[in-house]
Design a protein around this motif. Structure first.
Motif, short mmCIF file in Angstrom:
data_model
loop_
_atom_site.label_atom_id
_atom_site.label_comp_id
_atom_site.label_asym_id
_atom_site.label_seq_id
_atom_site.Cartn_x
_atom_site.Cartn_y
_atom_site.Cartn_z
N GLN A 147 1.27 -0.51 -6.84
CA GLN A 147 1.36 0.11 -8.21
C GLN A 147 2.44 -0.15 -8.80
N ASP B 157 -4.64 1.66 -5.91
CA ASP B 157 -3.28 1.71 -6.26
C ASP B 157 -2.91 0.62 -7.49
N SER C 273 -8.99 1.41 -1.67
CA SER C 273 -7.60 1.86 -1.98
C SER C 273 -6.60 0.90 -2.48
N THR D 48 5.40 -1.55 -4.14
CA THR D 48 4.22 -1.08 -3.99
C THR D 48 3.29 -1.77 -5.07
N ALA E 295 0.86 -1.16 0.03
CA ALA E 295 0.12 -0.08 -0.02
C ALA E 295 0.98 1.35 0.04
N MET E 296 0.34 2.37 -0.75
CA MET E 296 1.28 3.42 -0.88
C MET E 296 1.31 4.19 0.64
#
Length: 124
Positions: A71, A101, A97, A69, A52-53
């Motif tokens: 992402q 991401d 969330s 991450t 998670a960012m």
């Protein structure tokens, strides 16, 4: 239950860890709740199993990440698929969330590969 004798550095670390484990609101996304507690108690979080960012950016004083991450993982998955000659890629992502991401990374990877997704859909 383990007894803790307060006063030594080791016991302070144990106390801080116990406080973190028993104070964390399990209904919240973990990084939202744990960052202030890490900072307050000066306890490092080493190798969280999340991409998670919120635990990667901004850089956190007490968080030591060892994984990419979400992402970055999604971005690399898209560029890898493109490198294999796969050009018809659909993106289905969770409406939270975690999904946001992944979607951000997938979009970045698709742009890098000069591809457009054939489908982009969120789900609950």
């Amino acid at each position: 239950m383990m007894g803790i004798e307060f006063g030594s550095p080791r016991s302070l670390t144990l106390k801080a860890a116990w406080t973190l484990m028993h104070t964390l609101d399990k209904s919240l996304f973990p990084q939202a709740a744990i960052i202030p507690l890490l900072d307050k108690h000066g306890v490092p979080l080493v190798g969280p199993s999340t991409g998670a960012m919120g635990l990667h950016q901004p850089v956190r004083k007490h968080v030591f990440n060892v994984r990419a991450t979400y992402q970055r993982e999604a971005e690399k998955a898209m560029t890898h698929l493109a490198s294999m000659g796969i050009t018809r890629i659909g993106v289905v992502y969770a409406d939270d969330s975690f999904g946001a991401d992944g979607l951000a990374g997938a979009q970045k990877g698709l742009v890098a590969a000069k591809l457009t997704p054939v489908l982009q859909e969120k789900f609950d």
